[in-house]
Design a protein around this motif. Structure first.
Motif, PDB file in Angstrom:
ATOM      1  N   ASN A  28       0.937  -1.173  -0.080  1.00 20.84           N
ATOM      2  CA  ASN A  28      -0.102  -0.183  -0.004  1.00 20.84           C
ATOM      3  C   ASN A  28       0.808   1.240   0.176  1.00 20.84           C
ATOM      4  O   ASN A  28       0.321   2.388  -0.410  1.00 20.84           O
ATOM      5  N   PHE A  29       1.803   1.067   0.579  1.00 24.08           N
ATOM      6  CA  PHE A  29       2.648   2.397   0.649  1.00 24.08           C
ATOM      7  C   PHE A  29       4.138   2.589  -0.005  1.00 24.08           C
ATOM      8  O   PHE A  29       4.670   3.666  -0.317  1.00 24.08           O
ATOM      9  N   ALA A  30       4.754   1.513  -0.256  1.00 27.82           N
ATOM     10  CA  ALA A  30       5.985   1.322  -1.098  1.00 27.82           C
ATOM     11  C   ALA A  30       5.973   1.795  -2.404  1.00 27.82           C
ATOM     12  O   ALA A  30       5.376   1.192  -2.876  1.00 27.82           O
ATOM     13  N   THR A  31       6.682   2.594  -3.040  1.00 30.10           N
ATOM     14  CA  THR A  31       6.657   3.126  -4.492  1.00 30.10           C
ATOM     15  C   THR A  31       7.458   2.168  -5.414  1.00 30.10           C
ATOM     16  O   THR A  31       6.885   1.975  -6.454  1.00 30.10           O
ATOM     17  N   ASP A  32       8.632   1.179  -4.683  1.00 31.34           N
ATOM     18  CA  ASP A  32       9.213   0.604  -5.819  1.00 31.34           C
ATOM     19  C   ASP A  32       8.810  -0.876  -5.402  1.00 31.34           C
ATOM     20  O   ASP A  32       9.735  -1.753  -5.541  1.00 31.34           O
ATOM     21  N   TYR A  33       7.612  -1.127  -4.708  1.00 32.77           N
ATOM     22  CA  TYR A  33       7.353  -2.490  -4.437  1.00 32.77           C
ATOM     23  C   TYR A  33       7.039  -3.390  -5.875  1.00 32.77           C
ATOM     24  O   TYR A  33       6.126  -2.964  -6.434  1.00 32.77           O
ATOM     25  N   ILE A  44      -4.561 -16.563  -6.103  1.00 33.51           N
ATOM     26  CA  ILE A  44      -3.473 -16.508  -5.117  1.00 33.51           C
ATOM     27  C   ILE A  44      -2.869 -15.432  -4.906  1.00 33.51           C
ATOM     28  O   ILE A  44      -1.684 -15.357  -5.741  1.00 33.51           O
ATOM     29  N   ASP A  45      -3.146 -14.313  -4.214  1.00 31.52           N
ATOM     30  CA  ASP A  45      -2.910 -12.929  -4.397  1.00 31.52           C
ATOM     31  C   ASP A  45      -2.827 -12.244  -3.009  1.00 31.52           C
ATOM     32  O   ASP A  45      -3.970 -11.707  -2.768  1.00 31.52           O
ATOM     33  N   CYS A  46      -2.001 -12.343  -2.335  1.00 29.81           N
ATOM     34  CA  CYS A  46      -1.763 -11.801  -0.970  1.00 29.81           C
ATOM     35  C   CYS A  46      -1.834 -10.111  -1.271  1.00 29.81           C
ATOM     36  O   CYS A  46      -2.320  -9.553  -0.273  1.00 29.81           O
ATOM     37  N   ASP A  47      -1.000  -9.540  -2.182  1.00 30.01           N
ATOM     38  CA  ASP A  47      -0.984  -8.302  -2.298  1.00 30.01           C
ATOM     39  C   ASP A  47      -2.431  -7.545  -2.865  1.00 30.01           C
ATOM     40  O   ASP A  47      -2.680  -6.794  -2.104  1.00 30.01           O
ATOM     41  N   GLY A  48      -3.226  -8.465  -3.490  1.00 29.06           N
ATOM     42  CA  GLY A  48      -4.496  -8.158  -3.797  1.00 29.06           C
ATOM     43  C   GLY A  48      -5.551  -7.869  -2.464  1.00 29.06           C
ATOM     44  O   GLY A  48      -6.341  -6.932  -2.687  1.00 29.06           O
ATOM     45  N   VAL A  49      -5.206  -8.821  -1.724  1.00 27.68           N
ATOM     46  CA  VAL A  49      -6.099  -9.011  -0.565  1.00 27.68           C
ATOM     47  C   VAL A  49      -5.728  -7.762   0.451  1.00 27.68           C
ATOM     48  O   VAL A  49      -6.312  -7.044   1.059  1.00 27.68           O
ATOM     49  N   ALA A  50      -4.077  -7.649   0.511  1.00 25.60           N
ATOM     50  CA  ALA A  50      -3.789  -6.448   1.367  1.00 25.60           C
ATOM     51  C   ALA A  50      -4.064  -5.002   0.891  1.00 25.60           C
ATOM     52  O   ALA A  50      -4.350  -4.061   1.575  1.00 25.60           O
ATOM     53  N   ARG A  51      -4.472  -4.769  -0.602  1.00 22.85           N
ATOM     54  CA  ARG A  51      -4.794  -3.507  -0.991  1.00 22.85           C
ATOM     55  C   ARG A  51      -6.213  -3.245  -0.969  1.00 22.85           C
ATOM     56  O   ARG A  51      -6.644  -2.297  -1.167  1.00 22.85           O
ATOM     57  N   SER A  52      -7.122  -4.426  -0.691  1.00 26.60           N
ATOM     58  CA  SER A  52      -8.600  -4.106  -0.593  1.00 26.60           C
ATOM     59  C   SER A  52      -8.847  -3.415   0.703  1.00 26.60           C
ATOM     60  O   SER A  52      -8.226  -3.247   1.805  1.00 26.60           O
ATOM     61  N   ILE A  53     -10.186  -2.759   0.680  1.00 26.37           N
ATOM     62  CA  ILE A  53     -10.616  -2.153   1.789  1.00 26.37           C
ATOM     63  C   ILE A  53     -10.746  -3.038   2.796  1.00 26.37           C
ATOM     64  O   ILE A  53     -11.038  -2.487   4.114  1.00 26.37           O
TER      65      ILE A  53
END
Length: 151
Positions: A28-33, A44-53
């Motif tokens: 959510n906050f790193a620009t170079d992630y 299977i997407d941990c980042d997608g879950v982490a970006r959700s509301i």
């Protein structure tokens, strides 16, 4: 034996929560992630879950609450020994049956885990592997303490 299993499960859950917190803040906050190791495809997407509301509650990621939960569970498992060893814990002399508190907390965590798994699977259509492992840790804590619950 139950205290040792609680310590192991608490440590595993704590480190999972730390990794999930790191994934949340990076996604959510790193620009170079570039993405986490557990974001394999569109399902299977941990980042997608982490970006959700749905990944936060009151402005904090659920993983932060999870880390606190596991720390408290480990503390409660060894509360009697800590109370004997350290004077500051004697303040809680009226605090009896810490196993019951672990049972109630694990009961709450299992309901929360079921809800978050449902949201992830059926609303977001994504699976976070680390989240599901932590749900399993919560289920094991539940199985370890709820049958021993006494009023």
């Amino acid at each position: 034996m139950r205290k040792l299993l609680t310590l192991i499960l608490g440590a595993v859950g704590f480190f999972l929560a730390l990794k999930l917190s790191q994934i949340y803040f990076s996604a959510n906050f790193a620009t170079d992630y570039t993405g986490s190791f557990c974001s394999i495809n569109s399902i299977i997407d941990c980042d997608g879950v982490a970006r959700s509301i749905h990944s936060t509650f009151l402005g904090l990621p659920w993983a932060v609450y999870g880390a606190l939960f596991y720390l408290v569970v480990m503390l409660l498992a060894y509360f009697d020994e800590l109370k004997e060893r350290f004077k500051i814990f004697r303040f809680f002399d009226a605090f009896s049956h810490p196993q019951n508190y672990i049972a109630l907390m694990s009961l709450f965590s299992i309901f929360l885990s079921l809800y978050l798994a449902w949201v992830s699977t059926f609303i977001l259509n994504k699976i976070c592997i680390l989240c599901y492992i932590s749900y399993g840790v919560n289920a094991l804590l539940f199985a370890l303490y709820v049958p021993k619950f006494s009023i």
